[in-house]
Design a protein around this motif. Structure first.
Motif, PDB file in Angstrom:
ATOM      1  N   UNK A   1       0.354 -16.764  48.698  1.00 27.93           N
ATOM      2  CA  UNK A   1       1.400 -17.648  48.174  1.00 27.93           C
ATOM      3  C   UNK A   1       0.826 -19.043  47.938  1.00 27.93           C
ATOM      4  N   UNK A   2       0.089 -19.547  48.912  1.00 29.00           N
ATOM      5  CA  UNK A   2      -0.542 -20.865  48.760  1.00 29.00           C
ATOM      6  C   UNK A   2      -1.537 -20.854  47.602  1.00 29.00           C
ATOM      7  N   UNK A   3      -2.260 -19.753  47.419  1.00 24.19           N
ATOM      8  CA  UNK A   3      -3.208 -19.671  46.321  1.00 24.19           C
ATOM      9  C   UNK A   3      -2.538 -19.744  44.966  1.00 24.19           C
ATOM     10  N   UNK A   4      -1.433 -18.989  44.804  1.00 28.96           N
ATOM     11  CA  UNK A   4      -0.698 -19.050  43.547  1.00 28.96           C
ATOM     12  C   UNK A   4      -0.131 -20.429  43.277  1.00 28.96           C
ATOM     13  N   UNK A   5       0.346 -21.058  44.331  1.00 32.86           N
ATOM     14  CA  UNK A   5       0.880 -22.425  44.187  1.00 32.86           C
ATOM     15  C   UNK A   5      -0.220 -23.402  43.783  1.00 32.86           C
ATOM     16  N   UNK A   6      -1.376 -23.314  44.434  1.00 33.85           N
ATOM     17  CA  UNK A   6      -2.476 -24.223  44.111  1.00 33.85           C
ATOM     18  C   UNK A   6      -2.912 -24.068  42.663  1.00 33.85           C
ATOM     19  N   UNK A   7      -2.984 -22.830  42.182  1.00 33.66           N
ATOM     20  CA  UNK A   7      -3.373 -22.596  40.793  1.00 33.66           C
ATOM     21  C   UNK A   7      -2.381 -23.248  39.832  1.00 33.66           C
TER      22      UNK A   7
ATOM     23  N   UNK B   1       1.620  -4.152  44.910  1.00 40.20           N
ATOM     24  CA  UNK B   1       0.687  -4.671  45.911  1.00 40.20           C
ATOM     25  C   UNK B   1       1.192  -6.026  46.378  1.00 40.20           C
ATOM     26  N   UNK B   2       1.155  -6.258  47.682  1.00 38.71           N
ATOM     27  CA  UNK B   2       1.695  -7.509  48.222  1.00 38.71           C
ATOM     28  C   UNK B   2       0.893  -8.720  47.751  1.00 38.71           C
ATOM     29  N   UNK B   3      -0.413  -8.580  47.561  1.00 44.89           N
ATOM     30  CA  UNK B   3      -1.216  -9.712  47.102  1.00 44.89           C
ATOM     31  C   UNK B   3      -0.719 -10.207  45.754  1.00 44.89           C
ATOM     32  N   UNK B   4      -0.432  -9.296  44.841  1.00 45.46           N
ATOM     33  CA  UNK B   4       0.057  -9.685  43.517  1.00 45.46           C
ATOM     34  C   UNK B   4       1.433 -10.341  43.613  1.00 45.46           C
ATOM     35  N   UNK B   5       2.299  -9.793  44.418  1.00 48.25           N
ATOM     36  CA  UNK B   5       3.637 -10.369  44.574  1.00 48.25           C
ATOM     37  C   UNK B   5       3.574 -11.761  45.175  1.00 48.25           C
ATOM     38  N   UNK B   6       2.725 -11.947  46.176  1.00 45.48           N
ATOM     39  CA  UNK B   6       2.633 -13.245  46.834  1.00 45.48           C
ATOM     40  C   UNK B   6       2.053 -14.308  45.900  1.00 45.48           C
ATOM     41  N   UNK B   7       1.045 -13.962  45.117  1.00 53.32           N
ATOM     42  CA  UNK B   7       0.479 -14.928  44.172  1.00 53.32           C
ATOM     43  C   UNK B   7       1.505 -15.306  43.107  1.00 53.32           C
ATOM     44  N   UNK B   8       2.284 -14.331  42.672  1.00 54.26           N
ATOM     45  CA  UNK B   8       3.360 -14.600  41.714  1.00 54.26           C
ATOM     46  C   UNK B   8       4.399 -15.532  42.324  1.00 54.26           C
ATOM     47  N   UNK B   9       4.774 -15.298  43.567  1.00 54.84           N
ATOM     48  CA  UNK B   9       5.764 -16.151  44.233  1.00 54.84           C
ATOM     49  C   UNK B   9       5.276 -17.597  44.339  1.00 54.84           C
ATOM     50  N   UNK B  10       4.005 -17.793  44.680  1.00 57.62           N
ATOM     51  CA  UNK B  10       3.475 -19.146  44.795  1.00 57.62           C
ATOM     52  C   UNK B  10       3.460 -19.864  43.459  1.00 57.62           C
TER      53      UNK B  10
ATOM     54  N   UNK C   1       5.390 -19.209  40.857  1.00 58.38           N
ATOM     55  CA  UNK C   1       6.776 -19.450  40.433  1.00 58.38           C
ATOM     56  C   UNK C   1       7.381 -20.634  41.182  1.00 58.38           C
ATOM     57  N   UNK C   2       7.120 -20.724  42.495  1.00 63.96           N
ATOM     58  CA  UNK C   2       7.693 -21.823  43.281  1.00 63.96           C
ATOM     59  C   UNK C   2       7.209 -23.176  42.770  1.00 63.96           C
ATOM     60  N   UNK C   3       5.920 -23.280  42.439  1.00 65.16           N
ATOM     61  CA  UNK C   3       5.388 -24.559  41.955  1.00 65.16           C
ATOM     62  C   UNK C   3       6.017 -24.955  40.625  1.00 65.16           C
ATOM     63  N   UNK C   4       6.185 -24.002  39.706  1.00 60.99           N
ATOM     64  CA  UNK C   4       6.777 -24.324  38.414  1.00 60.99           C
ATOM     65  C   UNK C   4       8.243 -24.716  38.554  1.00 60.99           C
TER      66      UNK C   4
END
Length: 337
Positions: free
Chosen positions: A171-177, A198-207, A209-212
């Motif tokens: 989640x933090x990784x997706x947000x940082x990107x 896969x949870x990794x894909x879902x978590x990166x998507x969540x991060x 989305x939250x930042x945007x």
């Protein structure tokens, strides 16, 4: 003429070391209550005699197989080409250095019936298992959650109540990107996800989305990918066709980012002047793009080594950690964002 040579026995080792048979057995099997002097004498006798323990006989006593499994429910072609999966193999191998354990690799087969890997694992062939790159439909979580076999997951399971795991904060990784793209001034930012089972894909998507959403921007420019170069290219084709105004892309793996960059450059989009790109992994692919890809480091070898260490403790009867170990992804600067 001499007769056939016989292999040295445990009794031979005990006599050569000047200890009892039981002491020799404990020294060979790593047991407790062996003095340093006796251990050294047994080790010396083993070296002089060329003694090799009988694994079959030992397993009858210890109820151990001397093997652990690495379960990667992906086709063999991906094992050979995906840098994340190569890192998984390196991590397990590093963690087994200095042990006598053998590694059994279980991968997906196209003709395999559901539940095959779990049946193998629970049939007494191995002492424990590390599971990586798992998908929801694999059903490994349901079939291995009863605790009959020590199991540690690399990556968050969908149901993590009873299953120990080691993960990176996706989640933090997706947000940082997303924040890096926002910081460049991008306002029409898309993402190419990994497989959403896969949870990794879902978590990166969540991060992402939250930042945007926190920036007051729409988070609807989403295309599904499959963590491959080809999947990234297909997803980028769809995104460009439907949203030609895109000025930023977060791809949830460097391989997908590579495919996306190929499509963007073929369409005449300059990177990063027209479209900025951020990937995820930093496992080698980012170094081969032009410009060099800006990405998030996924500490896969460290993650897998830690998961294997937890598994080895569990095999020895130690309780699982009270909480999962979560590593932090780091931004790796490149020229694409």
């Amino acid at each position: 003429m001499t007769g056939p040579q016989t292999s040295p026995t445990l009794d031979d080792v005990a006599r050569a070391a000047g200890v009892s048979r039981s002491t020799a057995s404990r020294a060979i099997n790593g047991g407790s209550r062996v003095s340093p002097e006796a251990q050294a004498a047994v080790d010396d006798a083993i070296a002089r005699l060329g003694y090799a323990p009988n694994r079959a006989a030992r397993s009858l006593v210890t109820r151990r197989t001397g093997s652990i499994a690495l379960v990667v429910p992906e086709p063999d072609a991906r094992i050979l080409t995906d840098p994340f999966l190569a890192g998984v193999l390196r991590g397990v191998s590093q963690a087994l250095v200095g042990t006598d354990l053998q590694l059994v690799l279980l991968i997906a087969r196209p003709d395999e019936r559901p539940g095959g890997p779990a049946r193998y694992l629970r049939s007494g062939h191995v002492d424990g298992a590390v599971v990586a790159s798992h998908h929801r439909e694999d059903r490994l979580e349901d079939q291995l959650a009863d605790g009959r076999l020590p199991v540690v997951f690399v990556g968050r399971p969908f149901d993590d109540r009873n299953l120990p795991y080691v993960d990176v904060d996706n989640v933090a990784g997706g947000r940082t990107a997303a924040e890096r793209l926002l910081g460049r001034g991008c306002r029409s930012i898309a993402t190419i996800t990994g497989p959403l089972d896969m949870t990794a894909a879902l978590d990166r998507l969540d991060g992402w989305r939250a930042a945007l959403e926190e920036a007051g921007l729409a988070a609807d420019l989403v295309a599904d990918g499959d963590f491959t170069v080809e999947g990234g290219a297909r997803a980028m084709d769809r995104l460009l066709a439907e949203h030609p105004q895109i000025d930023g892309v977060f791809a949830a793996s460097d391989l997908m980012a590579t495919g996306a960059m190929q499509v963007l450059q073929a369409a005449g989009r300059r990177i990063p002047e027209d479209v900025a790109v951020v990937g995820y992994d930093a496992l080698g692919a980012a170094e081969r793009t032009s410009p060099r890809l800006t990405t998030l480091r996924n500490p896969v070898v460290e993650m897998v080594s830690a998961a294997t260490a937890v598994l080895l403790d569990a095999v020895e009867g130690h309780p699982a950690p009270a909480a999962p170990r979560i590593l932090v992804p780091e931004l790796v600067e490149g020229g694409t964002a």
